[in-house]
Motif scaffolding. Sequence first.
Motif, PDB file in Angstrom:
ATOM      1  N   LEU A   1      50.454 -37.128 -50.398  1.00 46.13           N
ATOM      2  CA  LEU A   1      50.424 -38.579 -50.224  1.00 46.13           C
ATOM      3  C   LEU A   1      49.416 -39.272 -51.125  1.00 46.13           C
ATOM      4  CD1 LEU A   1      50.753 -38.852 -46.343  1.00 46.13           C
ATOM      5  CD2 LEU A   1      52.540 -38.806 -48.091  1.00 46.13           C
ATOM      6  N   THR A   2      48.576 -38.507 -51.817  1.00 50.23           N
ATOM      7  CA  THR A   2      47.548 -39.088 -52.693  1.00 50.23           C
ATOM      8  C   THR A   2      47.584 -38.444 -54.071  1.00 50.23           C
ATOM      9  OG1 THR A   2      45.906 -37.536 -51.782  1.00 50.23           O
ATOM     10  CG2 THR A   2      46.029 -39.722 -50.771  1.00 50.23           C
ATOM     11  N   VAL A   3      48.767 -38.112 -54.523  1.00 51.10           N
ATOM     12  CA  VAL A   3      48.907 -37.433 -55.814  1.00 51.10           C
ATOM     13  C   VAL A   3      48.439 -38.317 -56.958  1.00 51.10           C
ATOM     14  CG1 VAL A   3      50.516 -36.315 -57.398  1.00 51.10           C
ATOM     15  CG2 VAL A   3      50.827 -36.082 -54.925  1.00 51.10           C
ATOM     16  N   ASP A   4      48.781 -39.599 -56.905  1.00 53.18           N
ATOM     17  CA  ASP A   4      48.367 -40.481 -57.993  1.00 53.18           C
ATOM     18  C   ASP A   4      46.843 -40.516 -58.105  1.00 53.18           C
ATOM     19  OD1 ASP A   4      48.271 -41.827 -55.523  1.00 53.18           O
ATOM     20  OD2 ASP A   4      48.721 -43.782 -56.403  1.00 53.18           O
ATOM     21  N   SER A   5      46.155 -40.564 -56.977  1.00 45.40           N
ATOM     22  CA  SER A   5      44.695 -40.577 -56.984  1.00 45.40           C
ATOM     23  C   SER A   5      44.135 -39.275 -57.550  1.00 45.40           C
ATOM     24  CB  SER A   5      44.152 -40.790 -55.570  1.00 45.40           C
ATOM     25  OG  SER A   5      44.587 -42.015 -55.042  1.00 45.40           O
ATOM     26  N   ALA A   6      44.718 -38.140 -57.123  1.00 53.88           N
ATOM     27  CA  ALA A   6      44.225 -36.845 -57.597  1.00 53.88           C
ATOM     28  C   ALA A   6      44.428 -36.689 -59.100  1.00 53.88           C
ATOM     29  CB  ALA A   6      44.926 -35.715 -56.846  1.00 53.88           C
ATOM     30  N   LEU A   7      45.588 -37.114 -59.597  1.00 56.14           N
ATOM     31  CA  LEU A   7      45.837 -37.019 -61.035  1.00 56.14           C
ATOM     32  C   LEU A   7      44.896 -37.939 -61.811  1.00 56.14           C
ATOM     33  CD1 LEU A   7      49.748 -36.932 -61.005  1.00 56.14           C
ATOM     34  CD2 LEU A   7      48.201 -34.999 -61.399  1.00 56.14           C
ATOM     35  N   TRP A   8      44.636 -39.108 -61.258  1.00 65.49           N
ATOM     36  CA  TRP A   8      43.700 -40.038 -61.904  1.00 65.49           C
ATOM     37  C   TRP A   8      42.304 -39.424 -61.987  1.00 65.49           C
ATOM     38  CZ3 TRP A   8      39.340 -42.794 -60.329  1.00 65.49           C
ATOM     39  CH2 TRP A   8      38.932 -43.815 -61.200  1.00 65.49           C
ATOM     40  N   MET A   9      41.920 -38.656 -60.956  1.00 67.89           N
ATOM     41  CA  MET A   9      40.612 -37.989 -60.965  1.00 67.89           C
ATOM     42  C   MET A   9      40.551 -36.847 -61.967  1.00 67.89           C
ATOM     43  SD  MET A   9      38.973 -37.755 -57.153  1.00 67.89           S
ATOM     44  CE  MET A   9      40.396 -37.166 -56.248  1.00 67.89           C
ATOM     45  N   GLY A  10      41.710 -36.348 -62.371  1.00 63.09           N
ATOM     46  CA  GLY A  10      41.728 -35.264 -63.339  1.00 63.09           C
ATOM     47  C   GLY A  10      42.403 -34.001 -62.877  1.00 63.09           C
ATOM     48  N   ALA A  11      43.050 -34.025 -61.703  1.00 63.12           N
ATOM     49  CA  ALA A  11      43.816 -32.862 -61.266  1.00 63.12           C
ATOM     50  C   ALA A  11      44.964 -32.611 -62.234  1.00 63.12           C
ATOM     51  CB  ALA A  11      44.350 -33.082 -59.854  1.00 63.12           C
TER      52      ALA A  11
ATOM     53  N   GLY B   1      48.005 -31.119 -61.385  1.00 67.99           N
ATOM     54  CA  GLY B   1      49.354 -31.156 -60.841  1.00 67.99           C
ATOM     55  C   GLY B   1      49.333 -31.208 -59.342  1.00 67.99           C
ATOM     56  N   VAL B   2      50.533 -31.022 -58.761  1.00 67.95           N
ATOM     57  CA  VAL B   2      50.722 -31.176 -57.321  1.00 67.95           C
ATOM     58  C   VAL B   2      51.647 -30.091 -56.796  1.00 67.95           C
ATOM     59  CG1 VAL B   2      52.596 -32.828 -57.746  1.00 67.95           C
ATOM     60  CG2 VAL B   2      51.493 -32.759 -55.496  1.00 67.95           C
ATOM     61  N   VAL B   3      51.361 -29.668 -55.563  1.00 69.31           N
ATOM     62  CA  VAL B   3      52.194 -28.701 -54.853  1.00 69.31           C
ATOM     63  C   VAL B   3      52.678 -29.404 -53.574  1.00 69.31           C
ATOM     64  CG1 VAL B   3      52.316 -26.359 -53.909  1.00 69.31           C
ATOM     65  CG2 VAL B   3      50.728 -26.871 -55.787  1.00 69.31           C
TER      66      VAL B   3
ATOM     67  N   VAL C   1      54.482 -30.350 -61.459  1.00 72.12           N
ATOM     68  CA  VAL C   1      54.975 -30.371 -60.086  1.00 72.12           C
ATOM     69  C   VAL C   1      55.459 -28.972 -59.729  1.00 72.12           C
ATOM     70  CG1 VAL C   1      56.651 -31.381 -58.498  1.00 72.12           C
ATOM     71  CG2 VAL C   1      55.641 -32.788 -60.321  1.00 72.12           C
ATOM     72  N   ILE C   2      54.837 -28.380 -58.703  1.00 67.61           N
ATOM     73  CA  ILE C   2      55.115 -26.993 -58.328  1.00 67.61           C
ATOM     74  C   ILE C   2      55.388 -26.975 -56.825  1.00 67.61           C
ATOM     75  CG2 ILE C   2      54.227 -24.616 -58.362  1.00 67.61           C
ATOM     76  CD1 ILE C   2      52.261 -25.686 -60.596  1.00 67.61           C
ATOM     77  N   PRO C   3      56.608 -27.250 -56.405  1.00 70.07           N
ATOM     78  CA  PRO C   3      56.883 -27.348 -54.967  1.00 70.07           C
ATOM     79  C   PRO C   3      56.692 -26.015 -54.244  1.00 70.07           C
ATOM     80  CG  PRO C   3      58.653 -28.328 -56.265  1.00 70.07           C
ATOM     81  CD  PRO C   3      57.793 -27.563 -57.213  1.00 70.07           C
ATOM     82  N   PRO C   4      56.201 -26.071 -52.999  1.00 69.52           N
ATOM     83  CA  PRO C   4      56.156 -24.882 -52.151  1.00 69.52           C
ATOM     84  C   PRO C   4      57.519 -24.709 -51.492  1.00 69.52           C
ATOM     85  CG  PRO C   4      55.136 -26.716 -51.004  1.00 69.52           C
ATOM     86  CD  PRO C   4      55.623 -27.247 -52.327  1.00 69.52           C
TER      87      PRO C   4
ATOM     88  N   GLY D   1      47.436 -30.314 -53.018  1.00 71.98           N
ATOM     89  CA  GLY D   1      48.505 -30.127 -52.054  1.00 71.98           C
ATOM     90  C   GLY D   1      48.653 -31.324 -51.140  1.00 71.98           C
ATOM     91  N   SER D   2      47.870 -32.363 -51.396  1.00 71.28           N
ATOM     92  CA  SER D   2      47.898 -33.582 -50.578  1.00 71.28           C
ATOM     93  C   SER D   2      48.926 -34.535 -51.165  1.00 71.28           C
ATOM     94  CB  SER D   2      46.505 -34.222 -50.534  1.00 71.28           C
ATOM     95  OG  SER D   2      45.580 -33.324 -49.954  1.00 71.28           O
TER      96      SER D   2
END
Length: 309
Positions: free
Chosen positions: A198-208, A210-212, A10-13, A195-196
């Motif tokens: 609202l869909t962090v769980d989906s992005a991580l499931w796809m293999g991303a 982390g999240v900003v 998790v890397i907040p802007p 950076g989306s």
Amino acid sequence: MSNAAPLSGVIPPVCTPLTPEREVDTASLTRLVDHLLEGGVHGLFVLGSSSEAAFLPDGHRRTVLDTVVGHVAGQVPVLAGVIDMTAPRVADHARAAAEAGADALVATAPFYARTHPAEIATHFRTVAAVADVPVYAYDLPVAVHSKLTANVLLELAADGVLAGLKDSSGDDAGLREVILGRRDRGLESFAVLTGSELTVDSALWMGADGVVPGLGNVDPHGYVRLYDAAARGDWTAAREEQERLFRLFGLVHVGGPHMGRSSSALGAFKAALFLCGVIAHPTTALPQVPLDGAEIDQVKSFLSEAALI
């Protein structure tokens, strides 16, 4: 190719607190950094969209960099936005950020002038050549009017120009193309961050990796819980935390139709941080329309419902 682990977590802007006179409020900024670090974040991204970088004079940008890099003192990586219209201007910001001690740089495609993918590639190569720190691409077509294609990103990654991507395109299929292409080309060290928020769980499931999340300024603990749940494979917990954050994100709409979306969202983030006692003033940069008292009260209701105050 390098097998080093990509940047993750998790890397907040980081928002940029301002005084009523619209100078950088460095005392509030250091409190905000402490708030984020106490929330367990894995890095910080300064001078991006949520930092109001587009509104800040160069002197304010340098104050933000010096304050955050100095206060963090190596506890987590600090990524610095070097966003500007064209490569020569971005290169100047890149040199300044590297001199200030940033651990990495974040740049969008060039904007204002219309560009071709070949020119976008040259843009990133130019930026990477001027500073001996990693460069991350920021895909933000809503603001720069160019979409970073998977081919361009992965070719630059293979050449060692780009260390990763912050994807704020809202294009889930494009994000998946990058993730799959990274795997197929053996580019394991290329970080993919969504950076989306609202869909962090989906992005991580796809293999991303982390999240900003802009909302991570307000609730860093929530995004860390979401990330940790995904990391241990507890997708039910990740989804439930994402749904809670989705509801909290409703605060960005309190500004209604009489101001821009950016004014409403950034005003809401700052109002929330003010109401939580993290920053001294909810001031936003000109010419953004400020939230009024009734709108700030609406933000307070969202915080109460999320048990943040």
